[in-house]
Design a protein around this motif. Structure first.
Motif, PDB file in Angstrom:
ATOM      1  N   ALA A 277       0.823  -1.213   0.000  1.00  0.00           N
ATOM      2  CA  ALA A 277       0.000   0.000   0.000  1.00  0.00           C
ATOM      3  C   ALA A 277       0.855   1.260   0.000  1.00  0.00           C
ATOM      4  O   ALA A 277       0.391   2.343  -0.389  1.00  0.00           O
ATOM      5  CB  ALA A 277      -0.929   0.002   1.211  1.00  0.00           C
ATOM      6  N   GLN A 278       2.122   1.134   0.449  1.00  0.00           N
ATOM      7  CA  GLN A 278       3.032   2.286   0.486  1.00  0.00           C
ATOM      8  C   GLN A 278       4.323   1.910  -0.254  1.00  0.00           C
ATOM      9  O   GLN A 278       5.339   1.587   0.364  1.00  0.00           O
ATOM     10  CB  GLN A 278       3.342   2.678   1.930  1.00  0.00           C
ATOM     11  N   PRO A 279       4.296   1.949  -1.561  1.00  0.00           N
ATOM     12  CA  PRO A 279       5.437   1.465  -2.360  1.00  0.00           C
ATOM     13  C   PRO A 279       6.734   2.233  -2.145  1.00  0.00           C
ATOM     14  O   PRO A 279       7.808   1.726  -2.496  1.00  0.00           O
ATOM     15  CB  PRO A 279       4.932   1.605  -3.798  1.00  0.00           C
ATOM     16  N   ALA A 280       6.671   3.419  -1.551  1.00  0.00           N
ATOM     17  CA  ALA A 280       7.900   4.181  -1.298  1.00  0.00           C
ATOM     18  C   ALA A 280       8.515   3.857   0.064  1.00  0.00           C
ATOM     19  O   ALA A 280       9.639   4.295   0.374  1.00  0.00           O
ATOM     20  CB  ALA A 280       7.617   5.675  -1.392  1.00  0.00           C
ATOM     21  N   LEU A 281       7.791   3.130   0.876  1.00  0.00           N
ATOM     22  CA  LEU A 281       8.251   2.843   2.245  1.00  0.00           C
ATOM     23  C   LEU A 281       9.395   1.832   2.249  1.00  0.00           C
ATOM     24  O   LEU A 281       9.296   0.753   1.663  1.00  0.00           O
ATOM     25  CB  LEU A 281       7.091   2.309   3.086  1.00  0.00           C
ATOM     26  N   LYS A 282      10.488   2.182   2.921  1.00  0.00           N
ATOM     27  CA  LYS A 282      11.607   1.274   3.132  1.00  0.00           C
ATOM     28  C   LYS A 282      11.741   1.030   4.634  1.00  0.00           C
ATOM     29  O   LYS A 282      11.612   1.974   5.435  1.00  0.00           O
ATOM     30  CB  LYS A 282      12.906   1.864   2.588  1.00  0.00           C
ATOM     31  N   VAL A 283      12.002  -0.206   4.997  1.00  0.00           N
ATOM     32  CA  VAL A 283      12.031  -0.540   6.427  1.00  0.00           C
ATOM     33  C   VAL A 283      13.213  -1.446   6.777  1.00  0.00           C
ATOM     34  O   VAL A 283      13.738  -2.158   5.930  1.00  0.00           O
ATOM     35  CB  VAL A 283      10.722  -1.247   6.865  1.00  0.00           C
ATOM     36  N   TYR A 284      13.598  -1.328   8.031  1.00  0.00           N
ATOM     37  CA  TYR A 284      14.494  -2.315   8.623  1.00  0.00           C
ATOM     38  C   TYR A 284      13.621  -3.383   9.282  1.00  0.00           C
ATOM     39  O   TYR A 284      12.621  -3.061   9.946  1.00  0.00           O
ATOM     40  CB  TYR A 284      15.388  -1.688   9.699  1.00  0.00           C
ATOM     41  N   ILE A 285      13.996  -4.632   9.125  1.00  0.00           N
ATOM     42  CA  ILE A 285      13.391  -5.733   9.882  1.00  0.00           C
ATOM     43  C   ILE A 285      14.409  -6.094  10.952  1.00  0.00           C
ATOM     44  O   ILE A 285      15.510  -6.572  10.641  1.00  0.00           O
ATOM     45  CB  ILE A 285      13.104  -6.960   8.995  1.00  0.00           C
TER      46      ILE A 285
END
Length: 355
Positions: A277-285
């Protein structure tokens, strides 16, 4: 007199049995008493059988609950255990009345000997000669006994042919059954199948009665059934917007392993929904562990677990690898104390963190 006491202790111990290896739960339960009827649905715990011919008058077993034990002798001003040891898992509570004529010393020493033979490590142990010992019952009796299912005292009383015994049974019932006088108390741990089992035993004379009551509580730590709660995509979004991170407890691994368990799917589904839903979102797992084991091993394990989540999101949900980064921090960022299992459970988690 001393030889006589030792003989009684040996005789009682013959009927008070602890499962020898603590690994087998197939030990037959001790026989119900000849003089009364056990509480309906109650049974001896497989690890610790009753003193010979004792009457099981109250019982409760919870498959997953939290309980506490004393880390040292004494209570605070609210009658709470000092330095409490909190345990989560299966909790079993039992209350027995020994057959008339037994003493608290004889009954409690039998339990102590059986436990010691199985490797019991005492944390708190006291006798009537210690003033604080008589107070220990207030740390558990008032709030735990009332939740137990009790025996039908009237039915057992009515079956008595001895009028003195029948009369003595008229006042039975209530919290005093755990013992009120001449009190002995023991709490400690046993090792069973690599896990630590907590055992608490309180024995004393029942007020204005010929009976000796024994309260036994056994807690077996275990993991809660997982996969029951999932943070949905909307909650993930709100958490990331508010704090830049969110802790997830719906990602499951076996102890010491980095392979995702099947019940993790629901949480992975919601993580993928958010990311799509937020294709620009980058995250750390970010993988987190408790402090059990070495830091080096936990750093490796937490990194492997985080990487397993990343790979699942890439392979099963087609999330671009460039948007995900696995990091393992072991026990370096706790959210609770690691002294008790309840805190360690909170520290074992996966976090989603905005890059």
């Amino acid at each position: 007199m001393i030889r006589s006491m030792h003989a009684r202790l040996r005789a009682g111990l013959a009927g008070l049995m602890l499962a020898g290896t603590l690994g087998s739960l197939a030990m037959p339960a001790a026989a119900a008493p000849s003089w009364a009827t056990d509480v309906a649905g109650g049974q001896d715990h497989p690890l610790l059988q009753r003193y010979t011919d004792s009457w099981l008058i109250a019982y409760q077993q919870q498959s997953f609950a939290q309980t506490s034990f004393p880390g040292k002798l004494g209570l605070d001003n609210k009658n709470h255990f000092l330095a409490p040891v909190t345990v989560e898992g299966q909790v079993t509570r039992l209350v027995y009345l020994a057959p008339p004529g037994k003493t608290p010393l004889e009954v409690h020493r039998n339990y102590e000997q059986a436990l010691a033979a199985a490797g019991f490590k005492a944390v708190v142990s006291c006798t009537p000669s210690q003033p604080l010992c008589e107070k220990m019952r207030y740390g558990f009796a008032d709030d735990r006994y009332d939740a137990l299912k009790q025996a039908n005292f009237a039915a057992s009383r009515d079956r008595q042919s001895d009028p003195k015994l029948a009369d003595a049974m008229r006042g039975l019932g209530g919290v005093n059954m755990v013992g009120t006088e001449d009190l002995f108390f023991s709490y400690g741990t046993l090792s069973r199948n690599g896990a630590t089992v907590h055992v608490m035993v309180n024995t004393g004379k029942v007020y204005n009665s010929p009976f000796v009551g024994t309260y036994i509580e056994i807690a077996e730590p275990k993991a809660m059934l997982g996969g029951q709660v999932t943070v949905n995509a909307d909650a993930l979004k709100n958490g990331l917007q508010a704090e830049g991170k969110i802790a997830l407890y719906g990602i499951y691994f076996d102890t010491g392993k980095a392979a995702l368990k099947p019940e993790s799917k629901a949480q992975l589904d919601e993580m993928a929904r958010l990311l799509k839903a937020q294709p620009a979102l980058k995250v750390y797992i970010v993988g987190h562990t408790d402090n059990q084991g070495t830091l080096a091993a936990n750093l490796t394990l937490s990194q492997q677990r985080a990487q397993a989540v990343v790979e699942a999101l890439i392979q099963q949900y087609q999330i671009p690898a460039a948007r995900l980064s696995a990091q393992g921090v072991a026990s370096l960022v706790p959210v609770a104390a690691n002294a008790a299992e309840a805190g360690r459970a909170k520290n074992r988690r996966v976090e989603l963190v905005v890059q």
